[in-house]
Scaffold this active site. Structure first.
Site, PDB file in Angstrom:
ATOM      1  N   ASN A  53       0.890  -0.951  -0.129  1.00  0.00           N
ATOM      2  CA  ASN A  53      -0.336  -0.112  -0.197  1.00  0.00           C
ATOM      3  C   ASN A  53       0.740   1.102  -0.260  1.00  0.00           C
ATOM      4  O   ASN A  53       1.887   1.470  -0.810  1.00  0.00           O
ATOM      5  CB  ASN A  53      -1.573  -0.023   1.138  1.00  0.00           C
ATOM      6  CG  ASN A  53      -0.675  -0.703   2.345  1.00  0.00           C
ATOM      7  OD1 ASN A  53      -0.082  -1.746   2.761  1.00  0.00           O
ATOM      8  ND2 ASN A  53      -0.495   1.065   3.005  1.00  0.00           N
ATOM      9  N   ASP A  54       1.445   1.735   1.018  1.00  0.00           N
ATOM     10  CA  ASP A  54       1.677   3.855   1.167  1.00  0.00           C
ATOM     11  C   ASP A  54       2.887   3.645   0.569  1.00  0.00           C
ATOM     12  O   ASP A  54       3.424   3.010   0.955  1.00  0.00           O
ATOM     13  CB  ASP A  54       1.606   4.015   2.191  1.00  0.00           C
ATOM     14  CG  ASP A  54      -0.282   3.996   3.135  1.00  0.00           C
ATOM     15  OD1 ASP A  54      -1.034   3.573   2.116  1.00  0.00           O
ATOM     16  OD2 ASP A  54      -0.378   4.895   4.387  1.00  0.00           O
ATOM     17  N   GLN A  71       4.707  -0.027   1.859  1.00  0.00           N
ATOM     18  CA  GLN A  71       4.278  -0.843   2.968  1.00  0.00           C
ATOM     19  C   GLN A  71       3.668  -2.094   2.143  1.00  0.00           C
ATOM     20  O   GLN A  71       3.114  -2.127   1.686  1.00  0.00           O
ATOM     21  CB  GLN A  71       2.180   0.193   3.749  1.00  0.00           C
ATOM     22  CG  GLN A  71       2.841   1.480   4.464  1.00  0.00           C
ATOM     23  CD  GLN A  71       2.917   1.412   6.008  1.00  0.00           C
ATOM     24  OE1 GLN A  71       2.756   0.278   6.546  1.00  0.00           O
ATOM     25  NE2 GLN A  71       4.319   1.137   5.944  1.00  0.00           N
ATOM     26  N   SER A 113       3.311   3.889   7.357  1.00  0.00           N
ATOM     27  CA  SER A 113       4.037   4.881   7.007  1.00  0.00           C
ATOM     28  C   SER A 113       4.605   5.661   7.549  1.00  0.00           C
ATOM     29  O   SER A 113       4.806   5.739   8.585  1.00  0.00           O
ATOM     30  CB  SER A 113       3.042   5.547   6.424  1.00  0.00           C
ATOM     31  OG  SER A 113       1.977   4.173   5.534  1.00  0.00           O
ATOM     32  N   ARG A 177       0.209   9.284  13.650  1.00  0.00           N
ATOM     33  CA  ARG A 177       0.697   8.183  12.475  1.00  0.00           C
ATOM     34  C   ARG A 177       0.998   9.549  11.944  1.00  0.00           C
ATOM     35  O   ARG A 177       0.922  10.370  10.956  1.00  0.00           O
ATOM     36  CB  ARG A 177       0.130   6.964  12.304  1.00  0.00           C
ATOM     37  CG  ARG A 177      -1.034   7.930  11.569  1.00  0.00           C
ATOM     38  CD  ARG A 177      -1.612   5.924  11.297  1.00  0.00           C
ATOM     39  NE  ARG A 177      -2.778   5.975  10.542  1.00  0.00           N
ATOM     40  CZ  ARG A 177      -4.556   6.339  11.819  1.00  0.00           C
ATOM     41  NH1 ARG A 177      -3.678   5.833  13.442  1.00  0.00           N
ATOM     42  NH2 ARG A 177      -5.461   6.313  11.705  1.00  0.00           N
ATOM     43  N   ASP A 178       2.354   8.496  10.543  1.00  0.00           N
ATOM     44  CA  ASP A 178       2.791   8.996   9.664  1.00  0.00           C
ATOM     45  C   ASP A 178       3.544  10.046   8.696  1.00  0.00           C
ATOM     46  O   ASP A 178       3.219  10.746   8.543  1.00  0.00           O
ATOM     47  CB  ASP A 178       1.007   8.888   8.484  1.00  0.00           C
ATOM     48  CG  ASP A 178       0.232   7.988   8.495  1.00  0.00           C
ATOM     49  OD1 ASP A 178       0.512   6.538   8.810  1.00  0.00           O
ATOM     50  OD2 ASP A 178      -0.897   7.679   8.289  1.00  0.00           O
ATOM     51  N   GLU A 230      -4.576  11.493   7.634  1.00  0.00           N
ATOM     52  CA  GLU A 230      -3.782  10.509   7.531  1.00  0.00           C
ATOM     53  C   GLU A 230      -2.689  11.374   6.344  1.00  0.00           C
ATOM     54  O   GLU A 230      -2.926  11.837   5.656  1.00  0.00           O
ATOM     55  CB  GLU A 230      -3.791   9.278   7.119  1.00  0.00           C
ATOM     56  CG  GLU A 230      -5.061   8.516   7.882  1.00  0.00           C
ATOM     57  CD  GLU A 230      -5.377   6.991   7.716  1.00  0.00           C
ATOM     58  OE1 GLU A 230      -4.752   6.301   8.292  1.00  0.00           O
ATOM     59  OE2 GLU A 230      -4.938   6.606   6.406  1.00  0.00           O
ATOM     60  N   TRP A 316      -9.062   1.508  -0.694  1.00  0.00           N
ATOM     61  CA  TRP A 316      -9.337   0.983   1.047  1.00  0.00           C
ATOM     62  C   TRP A 316     -10.229  -0.009   0.521  1.00  0.00           C
ATOM     63  O   TRP A 316     -10.366  -1.050   1.160  1.00  0.00           O
ATOM     64  CB  TRP A 316      -9.043   1.676   2.297  1.00  0.00           C
ATOM     65  CG  TRP A 316      -7.649   1.376   2.432  1.00  0.00           C
ATOM     66  CD1 TRP A 316      -7.337   2.771   2.526  1.00  0.00           C
ATOM     67  CD2 TRP A 316      -6.828   0.623   2.738  1.00  0.00           C
ATOM     68  NE1 TRP A 316      -5.888   2.647   2.648  1.00  0.00           N
ATOM     69  CE2 TRP A 316      -5.542   1.391   3.105  1.00  0.00           C
ATOM     70  CE3 TRP A 316      -7.313  -0.600   2.904  1.00  0.00           C
ATOM     71  CZ2 TRP A 316      -4.307   0.464   3.398  1.00  0.00           C
ATOM     72  CZ3 TRP A 316      -5.603  -2.092   3.026  1.00  0.00           C
ATOM     73  CH2 TRP A 316      -4.306  -0.389   3.217  1.00  0.00           C
TER      74      TRP A 316
END
Length: 554
Positions: A53-54, A71, A113, A177-178, A230, A316
């Site tokens: 993913n990311d 990810q 991430s 996060r991130d 995000e 997603w």
């Protein structure tokens, strides 16, 4: 990386991963993959196998090598068991798979991430005798908390050692996060933007050494909220045709995008080293499709040059159930690398202009050209293009400012199944563009929205339509990149026919069309069985070579 996603369909992912028990994660060598599948993109990056993913940690090193981390679940075709995969490229199309870069230490951990920087001045103290030390900044996810950690690399970003003083930021939250880190030269500080996901807040932190961080300010409740923020990014972007630079803050939202699931929005503005101020309160969306999420800009783009952006080309709502998993043992691709500038366009003001990075290294042959299409049709059989990847552009000039009529349409078709992907532009009225992936039969899902549209104001009597199709992914760019979209699709038969047509145009309007076949970026790396093994010459460090399934020292 979203908790919601992992706990929805992703709850299955964790169950599957844990059920695998002792399934090994390769260490010290890249994971091999087969890139010959009928749905496998040939110029878009995709993982060798399993789930991606990311994009994470993207940077350019001093030798001009682009590093893409991502990810990655190396043990299954759904999200979970998150690691940082790694690939490198000299041209952003021909990628070489590298060994996994960062591992979790326990089954409960996930390396979520983040970003990476080159610490040329050794502000961290990790690199006393070098200028190419790389520091990765990422979220460590556990059931108890999300914290920000760092790891450092003395070999240019191929292997990493986790900092013994981790975490570098902890706020006792499971929704934090991130991190994306940049260098702010005027204040000689590192700056981090990081998401307080369910508070709809982007925190801004500063540091002199990447180890100790000070909270500076928040950017809160702006634009589209969805259900959480995000993957923030902050970058300087030049205004089109000038030397003026403007800061842009990008925020991804998931779930709750206007068309469902996940999408990315952006805010032009100013930044003084501690506070970001948007130019207005408008919500600007980076893509009018549904498959552009969590994008990141490469750290280290030379000053004054437009930054380069890569996004996750999925959503997603359906990423963990698309058919490439059971059919070909991989899921998800990245977007084309995109060059970005800002433009001040008619009526709506600031706009993120997005165009493919130089495609010349994957051009094969020009397979069609018509400099005077008029109210006519170009028909093309491109079944001899081995990659199945094609770039086309149509340029329209002489468009009147009043009483405008006419359409410009394209259709990709499968000669074996009759499936089609199509779109078109109306030059009259509100000048809408539409895109339809609903006549592709290989995937049926209630969240897989099949039709999209946008509007594009015509200026200076000109219009340009550009598109890249790559087996199971299509990207379209309107009017020099003022509007763009990504649409994934999963045909039962290969699309190998193209029709481009114009009709009912005003007298004096001219249309020219060019089409190029594109070369596979993977074919030259494959062995006789079609397997790409990646770079097996980079030696892993002692920590990486001793890791088990979760990367724990053995």
């Amino acid at each position: 990386m979203t908790i919601a996603s992992l706990l929805a369909i992703g709850a299955i992912a964790f169950a599957v991963v844990r059920a695998q028990g002792s399934a090994p994660v390769p260490t010290g060598v890249p994971i091999a993959g087969n890139y010959t599948g009928a749905l496998r993109p040939q110029i878009h990056f995709s993982p060798p196998e399993h789930f991606m993913n990311d994009p994470n940690g993207m940077f350019i090193d001093a030798e001009g090598t682009y590093h893409l981390y991502y990810q990655y679940n190396p043990t299954d075709i759904v999200a979970g068991n998150q690691h940082w995969g790694h690939a490198t490229s000299k041209d952003l199309y021909h990628w070489e798979n590298q060994q996994i870069a960062i591992f979790p230490d326990t089954p409960e951990e996930g390396i979520f991430s983040g970003s990476a920087v080159v610490d040329v001045n050794n502000t961290s103290g990790f690199f006393p005798n070098q200028t190419n030390g790389v520091v990765a900044i990422y979220t460590l996810n556990t059931p108890q908390e999300e914290t920000q950690e760092i790891a450092y690399s003395t070999d240019g970003g191929y292997t990493f050692t986790k900092y013994s003083g981790n975490p570098v930021i902890s706020i006792n939250s499971t929704q934090f996060r991130d991190p994306k880190v940049i260098w702010h030269a005027p204040t000689s500080k590192w700056v981090m933007v990081v998401s307080y996901a369910q508070e709809f807040t982007i925190g801004i932190f500063t540091s002199s050494n990447l180890k100790q961080w000070t909270h500076a300010s928040n950017f809160t409740n702006q634009g589209l909220l969805g259900l959480q923020y995000e993957c923030p990014n902050m970058v300087t972007i030049p205004m089109n045709g000038t030397n003026e630079l403007m800061y842009v803050l990008m925020i991804s939202i998931n779930p709750g995008a206007p068309q469902g699931g996940s999408i990315t929005q952006y805010f032009p503005g100013s930044f003084n080293g501690t506070h970001f101020t948007a130019v207005d309160n408008a919500a600007r969306i980076a893509d009018f499709g549904k498959d552009n999420y969590a994008g990141q800009f490469f750290y280290g783009t030379p000053d004054g040059q437009p930054p380069i952006f890569i996004a996750w080309a999925s959503n997603w709502e359906y990423s963990q159930v698309v058919p490439t998993g059971p059919l070909e043992n991989w899921r998800s691709a990245m977007s084309l690398p995109r060059v970005n500038t800002l433009a001040n366009i008619t009526r709506t003001g600031y706009d993120l202009v997005s165009l493919p990075y130089d495609l010349s290294t994957v051009y094969d042959t020009q397979i069609a050209k018509n400099s005077s299409l008029g109210n006519g049709t170009l028909l093309l059989d491109y079944s001899t293009v081995a990659s199945g990847a094609v770039y086309f552009e149509a340029n329209v000039t002489g468009i009147p400012t009043i009483n405008t009529t006419g359409t410009l349409n394209f259709t990709f078709t499968s000669s074996t199944t009759g499936e089609s992907l199509r779109g078109g532009f109306f030059f009259g009225g509100d000048t809408p563009f539409w895109l339809d992936r609903g006549k592709i039969g290989g995937f049926d899902n209630p969240f897989f929205t099949d039709k999209f549209s946008t509007n594009n104001i015509i200026s200076n009597g000109k219009f340009q339509l550009q598109g890249v199709i790559d087996r199971s992914i299509f990207e379209v760019f309107l009017d020099g990149g003022i509007r763009s979209a990504i649409a994934t699709f999963f045909p039962e038969g290969p699309l190998d026919q193209l029709a481009i047509s114009a009709g009912d145009l005003n007298p004096g309007v001219k249309v020219s069309v060019n089409v190029w076949g594109l070369k596979s970026a993977w074919a030259a790396e494959a062995n006789s069985n079609g397997t790409v093994t990646g770079n097996s010459t980079t030696a892993g460090n002692s920590t990486a070579s001793r890791r088990g399934i979760y990367g724990k020292l053995e």
